[in-house]
Scaffold this active site. Structure first.
Site, short mmCIF file in Angstrom:
data_model
loop_
_atom_site.label_atom_id
_atom_site.label_comp_id
_atom_site.label_asym_id
_atom_site.label_seq_id
_atom_site.Cartn_x
_atom_site.Cartn_y
_atom_site.Cartn_z
N HIS A 54 0.82 -1.21 0.00
CA HIS A 54 0.00 0.00 0.00
C HIS A 54 0.86 1.26 0.00
CE1 HIS A 54 -3.17 -2.79 0.71
NE2 HIS A 54 -2.71 -3.12 1.91
N HIS A 216 -7.16 -4.51 -0.72
CA HIS A 216 -6.55 -5.83 -0.88
C HIS A 216 -7.24 -6.60 -2.02
CE1 HIS A 216 -6.18 -4.82 3.49
NE2 HIS A 216 -4.92 -4.99 3.17
#
Length: 330
Positions: A54, A216
């Protein structure tokens, strides 16, 4: 085509790059943890973390007026409780800290385990769980609202308040005020393909859009064929209106987050469309940031976060930061 040396060295190679581009960070040995080397231990440290993939979240937001430290797990997996504890102990000798946690089941579990341990050995700990995702409507499913890019706005305000010398009680109070006023929704154009796995996390056709995806690769709420930017922006603003129930002349902060693989021209086009639609709603937008804040490894997509401003929140957002990934231009 991918840029990497070996799949098994992806995290350590990323860490090599971090240490070059963010020399103000002090590495916590043996884990993927970083501490702001200029941190003054007379203030409350603010700590966050989560899985790798991320970037620049969360290490990129460690610095003055933001996070004090970050801890990163494996790809799309949160750190272990003992890693969180190790970072906390590396940050401060005062046995106190404020944690900002993203609302994913695994993340919440490991951070709460770490917090319980620290409290049991005499630490004073407070925390906030960010659930800014609005892809789930039903109040009964509110616990499934994920922590997305709106987390960055909360980290900025809480980090600035901590630097001003606010107490744990103060930070907790403001965080509880921020949480319901921060909302995010994203959309994806391509799947995130996990290393060492042959399957895609989403099932998207070449010209598909998926609204409401998670960072995700979690499923969203609706798939559609490609639409022009203005229509995609309209879907996002409509969803925001239903959740905020805003009034004309309210002040909001806007964060347009490049989840991945979106060109600057596309990013700016979408930002312009979102901004113009919000202005047509009668909202004032004194704070706008666009860029890559919280990405999803190998996914193509973009998200929009809105914070309804209160008190001095705008002032705190505008305070400059020394962190790597926060753009200081206003």
């Amino acid at each position: 085509m991918k840029i990497y040396n070996f799949e098994d060295s992806l995290l350590t190679d990323t860490q090599r790059g971090i240490e070059i581009v963010a020399p103000h960070l002090k590495k916590v040995e043996g884990i993927y943890g970083y501490v702001d080397s200029s941190f003054d231990d007379s203030y409350i440290p603010v700590i966050s973390g989560g899985g790798a993939g991320h970037e620049p979240s969360d290490w990129g937001f460690v610095g003055g007026n933001m996070l004090t430290a970050s801890i990163t797990g494996k790809l799309f997996e949160p750190p272990m409780p003992e890693e969180i504890i190790k970072v906390a102990k590396a940050v401060t000798k005062k046995k106190r800290a404020f944690f900002i946690i993203k609302n994913f089941e695994k993340d919440v579990r490991v951070f709460k385990q770490a917090i319980e341990y620290l409290r049991n050995i005499g630490w004073s700990i407070e925390y906030g769980i960010v659930n800014d995702d609005i892809s789930v409507d039903a109040s009964s499913l509110r616990k499934y609202r994920r922590g997305l890019a709106g987390t960055i706005l909360i980290e900025k305000i809480i980090g600035t308040l901590a630097k001003k010398g606010k107490s744990l009680v103060d930070l907790k109070m403001v965080c509880e005020q921020l949480l319901p006023e921060t909302k995010t929704i994203g959309l994806a154009f391509s799947d995130s393909i996990l290393y060492k796995k042959s399957c895609h996390t989403l099932s998207l056709g070449k010209d598909d859009i998926y609204y409401g995806i998670g960072i995700h690769g979690e499923a969203g709420y609706r798939k559609e064929h490609w639409q022009k930017s203005e229509l995609m922006a309209r879907e996002i603003v409509n969803k925001m209106r239903l959740n905020f129930r805003w009034q004309k002349k309210e002040n909001v902060a806007l964060l347009v987050n490049n989840i991945g693989k979106i060109s600057p021209m596309e990013e700016l086009t979408f930002t312009a469309d979102i901004t113009e639609l919000l202005e047509l709603e009668g909202l004032n937008i004194p704070f706008i940031k666009t860029g890559s804040f919280m990405t999803s490894h190998d996914m193509s997509g973009i998200s929009v976060s809105i914070l309804r401003l209160q008190d001095k929140w705008l002032e705190y957002l505008k305070q400059p930061s020394t962190c790597y990934a926060w753009p200081n231009s206003i």
